[in-house]
Design a protein around this motif. Structure first.
Motif, mmCIF file in Angstrom:
data_model
loop_
_atom_site.group_PDB
_atom_site.id
_atom_site.type_symbol
_atom_site.label_atom_id
_atom_site.label_comp_id
_atom_site.label_asym_id
_atom_site.label_seq_id
_atom_site.Cartn_x
_atom_site.Cartn_y
_atom_site.Cartn_z
ATOM 1 N N ILE A 142 -6.977 5.169 4.514
ATOM 2 C CA ILE A 142 -8.185 4.630 3.893
ATOM 3 C C ILE A 142 -7.863 3.339 3.132
ATOM 4 O O ILE A 142 -8.614 2.363 3.173
ATOM 5 N N VAL A 173 0.832 4.098 -2.868
ATOM 6 C CA VAL A 173 0.500 5.497 -2.605
ATOM 7 C C VAL A 173 1.660 6.416 -3.000
ATOM 8 O O VAL A 173 1.455 7.480 -3.570
ATOM 9 N N PHE A 174 2.895 5.975 -2.708
ATOM 10 C CA PHE A 174 4.029 6.835 -3.020
ATOM 11 C C PHE A 174 4.635 6.520 -4.382
ATOM 12 O O PHE A 174 5.676 7.071 -4.745
ATOM 13 N N ILE A 198 -4.028 10.441 4.684
ATOM 14 C CA ILE A 198 -5.403 9.930 4.569
ATOM 15 C C ILE A 198 -5.477 8.818 3.523
ATOM 16 O O ILE A 198 -6.136 7.799 3.721
ATOM 17 N N ASN A 199 -4.783 9.028 2.400
ATOM 18 C CA ASN A 199 -4.788 7.991 1.368
ATOM 19 C C ASN A 199 -4.294 6.657 1.925
ATOM 20 O O ASN A 199 -4.864 5.597 1.646
ATOM 21 N N SER A 241 -0.261 15.462 4.576
ATOM 22 C CA SER A 241 -1.538 15.131 5.205
ATOM 23 C C SER A 241 -2.477 14.462 4.201
ATOM 24 O O SER A 241 -3.276 13.597 4.548
ATOM 25 N N LEU A 242 -2.332 14.859 2.939
ATOM 26 C CA LEU A 242 -3.155 14.271 1.878
ATOM 27 C C LEU A 242 -2.894 12.770 1.756
ATOM 28 O O LEU A 242 -3.800 11.940 1.827
ATOM 29 N N ASN A 243 -1.601 12.419 1.618
ATOM 30 C CA ASN A 243 -1.274 11.012 1.448
ATOM 31 C C ASN A 243 -1.438 10.222 2.743
ATOM 32 O O ASN A 243 -1.604 9.005 2.712
ATOM 33 N N ILE A 259 0.834 -1.212 0.000
ATOM 34 C CA ILE A 259 0.000 0.000 0.000
ATOM 35 C C ILE A 259 0.863 1.255 0.000
ATOM 36 O O ILE A 259 0.616 2.198 -0.750
#
Lengths: 83, 715
Positions: free
Chosen positions: A44, A14-15, A40-41, A36-38, A10
């Motif tokens: 979730i 994401v990265f 949450i990504n 902060s955006l990632n 994961i």
């Protein structure tokens, strides 16, 4: 596949870094793009992967990767493998 | 539960596929049963599930276990299976031809093929890349998948994106909430909608400041469209609530004035706490009504309230994300939000629909009027009949809003008009239509004439037709015409689908529009369609029509019998032969021909039959019929050509044929004289015509390649 590997995939996703290496003492400051955006990504995606739910306060309180595994363990997801 | 026998698995799967098909659940189900059971269950389900996305999903699953079986379906003409084979071939081998085929056939592309396509895109030409990006499928994707696709789209090299012949657009998001999650998805969704957009967003809460500050990111960005994204969550208890509509209207006015952009403003959505028996609080309802009235010219409401109602409040919100990140929707709701925002933005910049052109049979009513008569078409009475009336209701509302509505139908004028005259249930009347075209000319030839007469362009047309061939032809011939795909639940789902396209929402009625609609409808002397046969010849020539003629025999006699029993329009004498009678004619050595027709848009199947018995040097045509699906394509000339070739080789001097008029077959009253037959008299069976075989037939008008299956070569 171990819990650790599923979490690592994961992070890699994401990265956008296929060979992402995950360490317990890793914090947001250590990883480029962990804003902060990632954050949450990540949360979730992990919730969906393990079919668990965290509370908003728990999400905000996570300091490093180790905390994340501890939080997963509190939902019955341990390092041993798939639940 | 623990060890069900295979037959019950098949039952269970078939049951699952009847209600809904969640791919994840299907995969979970298949993963817990053994391979043999999975294959058996999928085969059994495929036996029952008709053509559609559910069949597509099943074929994809079966392909994972048993690719040969799916290839077998594909060879037998199952286009879902053909699509699955093509997309799988592309994913496995990178064969670009396979990708092109899978993009052409109208079915959605599986995510793995989309992803690989975006990676290989450097080698694609602009047409293929354009087709690929318009199949991203973001609106139906989960958040993670949508994010991955959006990343791949953003990673496309700028010069590669530059090859796309899409309009360019700068879109700015002003958020009273976080717009960071929806922003990349919106950029991808706009690409899917055929717009090459750069989407930028401000920090949350930054609204008026960004517009007023001359040095802000917004001033330098020069947006074409500004979207003001808000949420009821962002309105705290207090006087600000009652100021919402006024403040948004002022902001919109500021944007149009300072930046010259078009503006979309989200309205207030109901929160989870607003959905009990009491409904939304009065202030929400009031502010939404005020907002719609208060917005200035060039500013429009984006109806977030109805989108949340459509998706469902419980699915829409994840209140934790609001607390942690001021993100106003659950992440899994962001792809559909991006998709709908993209459509709304597109409707701001594309030419508005002004004319809705509709088919009649199985669209405005159920059934084929030429077959069942005005009294037999279905209007109301059951779910289907009511859906036809619901569509008529929607079209009436469109007319009231200023849209023009016209009819293009492959029918005789008389048949097409009859239900409007004799059926009181009809909601639309003949004088509601701006134009009424009923003929057997191809619709892609009919339509430009109608559009020209109404002084409009093809880019203002929305075309409704339930026949896949008609839609494919229209898209191919006139790509600027908007042609919605038919919903899988058919006419029942059509009114909802039309509402969601966004094509019927933008139109703002002005007094001039209303007047124009009325003037056009009042036009009493309707110009009749100038039959542009030059165009028609070109058109038919470019269809690559092929007629395959085989003798009637065991392989096709069931289908021929069915045609004999039910064909009314193109049927010279309408003899209702039984299967046994047909078999007797074959045994007697009669000339028999069954015709399969195909054109570049696909096969029509077995659609014509002719039987003629030999009496000395005369050949008497006893049966000649064609399905109305291939009328107007000169297939009858090809059939006659084949008959004539047989007559010449068999030493026939005269071909005799009869036309027996019925209520239904008026459209072919002049078929025999048009072919060069001469009227020889009349008897109880109808008008008798004769053709001397030495004469030349009308070959010049033949636009069909005739293939004689006996010799396997063009005859």
């Amino acid at each position: 596949v171990s819990t650790r590997e599923r979490v690592r995939v994961i992070f890699a996703d994401v990265f956008d870094a296929p060979d992402f290496e995950l360490r317990d003492d890793m914090t947001a400051d250590d990883v480029e793009g962990w804003d902060s955006l990632n954050h949450i990504n990540l949360i979730i995606a992990i919730e969906n992967e393990f079919a668990v739910q965290f509370e908003g306060t728990e999400i905000a309180a996570l300091a490093n990767v180790g905390d994340l595994f501890a939080l997963l363990a509190s939902r019955g997801v341990t390092n041993g493998g798939a639940p | 539960v623990t060890d069900p026998p295979s037959s019950q698995l098949a039952e269970l799967l078939a049951y699952m596929t009847r209600i809904e098909l969640d791919p994840d659940r299907l995969r979970a189900f298949l993963s817990v049963v053994g391979k043999a059971d999975a294959v058996a269950a999928l085969h059994s389900a495929l036996d029952r599930v008709p053509r559609g996305t559910r069949r597509l999903a099943l074929a994809r699953e079966l392909h994972a276990f048993d690719p040969e079986a799916v290839e077998g379906f594909a060879r037998n003409g199952d286009d879902c299976a053909r699509h699955v084979v093509a997309e799988h071939r592309y994913v496995a081998t990178g064969d670009v031809e396979a990708l092109a085929a899978a993009l052409r056939d109208g079915w959605p592309l599986e995510p793995a093929a989309v992803e690989r396509g975006l990676q290989d895109a450097g080698a694609f030409d602009a047409t293929l890349l354009a087709a690929l990006v318009q199949k991203l499928g973001l609106g139906a994707a989960g958040y993670r998948q949508a994010s991955t696709l959006a990343k791949r789209v953003a990673d496309l090299a700028p010069d590669l994106r530059g090859t796309l012949a899409f309009p360019r657009l700068n879109v700015a998001l002003l958020g009273e909430v976080t717009v960071d999650y929806v922003r990349p998805l919106l950029e991808a969704a706009l690409l899917e909608a055929g717009i090459l957009a750069t989407v930028r967003g401000g920090a949350f809460g930054e609204l008026e400041q960004a517009v007023l500050d001359q040095s802000s990111w917004l001033a330098g960005f020069a947006p074409d469209v500004v979207v003001v994204v808000g949420s009821t969550l962002a309105l705290p208890d207090g006087p600000a609530r009652e100021e919402f509509a006024r403040r948004r209207a002022e902001l919109a006015a500021l944007v149009t004035e300072r930046l010259g952009s078009d503006v979309l403003v989200t309205n207030l959505e109901a929160l989870p706490t607003h959905t009990g028996p009491g409904g939304a609080p009065a202030w929400v309802v009031r502010q939404n009504a005020l907002l719609a009235e208060a917005l200035p010219e060039r500013a429009h409401v984006f109806d977030l309230a109805s989108l949340v109602a459509e998706i469902g409040v419980d699915r829409w919100f994840d209140l934790r994300l609001w607390s942690v990140a001021r993100q106003a929707t659950a992440l899994h709701a962001t792809p559909v939000l991006a998709d709908r925002l993209a459509r709304a933005i597109r409707s701001l910049v594309e030419p508005p629909v002004k004319l809705i052109v509709t088919d009649l049979d199985n669209v405005l009513w159920g059934g084929t009027v030429a077959e069942v008569g005005a009294d037999g078409v279905q209007l109301g009475g059951n779910e289907l009949g009511e859906a036809h009336l619901r569509l008529q209701e929607l079209l009436r509302e469109c007319i009231a809003m200023g849209f023009l509505v016209a009819v293009c139908s492959k029918n005789t004028e008389e048949a097409a008009r009859s239900p409007f005259v004799s059926r009181p249930e009809m909601l639309l009347g003949l004088d509601d239509f701006a134009a009424f075209e009923a003929s057997f000319l191809p619709k892609s030839v009919q339509l430009p004439e109608v559009v020209e007469r109404l002084n409009l362009g093809l880019q203002s047309v929305l075309f409704l037709d339930d026949e896949p061939h008609e839609r494919a032809e229209m898209r191919d011939r006139h790509p600027e015409v908007r042609v919605p795909e038919w919903p899988e639940d058919g006419i029942v789902g059509l009114p909802t689908l039309l509402a969601r396209t966004g094509w019927l929402t933008r139109f703002r009625v002005t007094a001039a529009d209303e007047l124009r609609g009325k003037m056009v409808r009042d036009e009493t002397t309707r110009q009749t369609l100038r039959a542009t046969y030059a165009n028609l010849g070109d058109f038919l020539g470019s269809l690559d029509l092929v007629a395959r003629v085989t003798p009637i025999g065991a392989a096709n006699i069931d289908r021929v019998t069915q045609l004999v029993q039910k064909t009314n329009q193109f049927n010279l004498t309408t003899p209702r032969y039984s299967r046994r009678e047909l078999e007797e004619r074959i045994a007697d050595g009669a000339y028999t021909a069954a015709v399969e027709v195909e054109d570049r848009y696909g096969p029509y199947g077995l659609t014509g039959a002719l039987v003629a018995g030999r009496h000395g040097d005369t050949l008497a045509v006893d049966l000649w019929l064609m399905s109305c699906r291939v009328m107007g394509k000169t297939v009858e000339l090809a059939m006659f050509e084949h008959l004539l070739q047989y007559a010449r080789t068999a030493g026939i001097e005269t071909i005799e044929a009869r036309y027996r008029p019925t209520d239904k077959n008026g459209a072919i009253a002049s078929l025999l004289p048009d072919l060069g037959f001469e009227l020889a008299g009349e008897d109880a069976e109808g008008h008798v015509y004769r053709f001397a075989v030495k004469r030349e037939a009308l070959r010049a008008n033949l636009h069909v390649t005739l293939v004689d299956e006996l010799t396997g070569s063009p005859a």
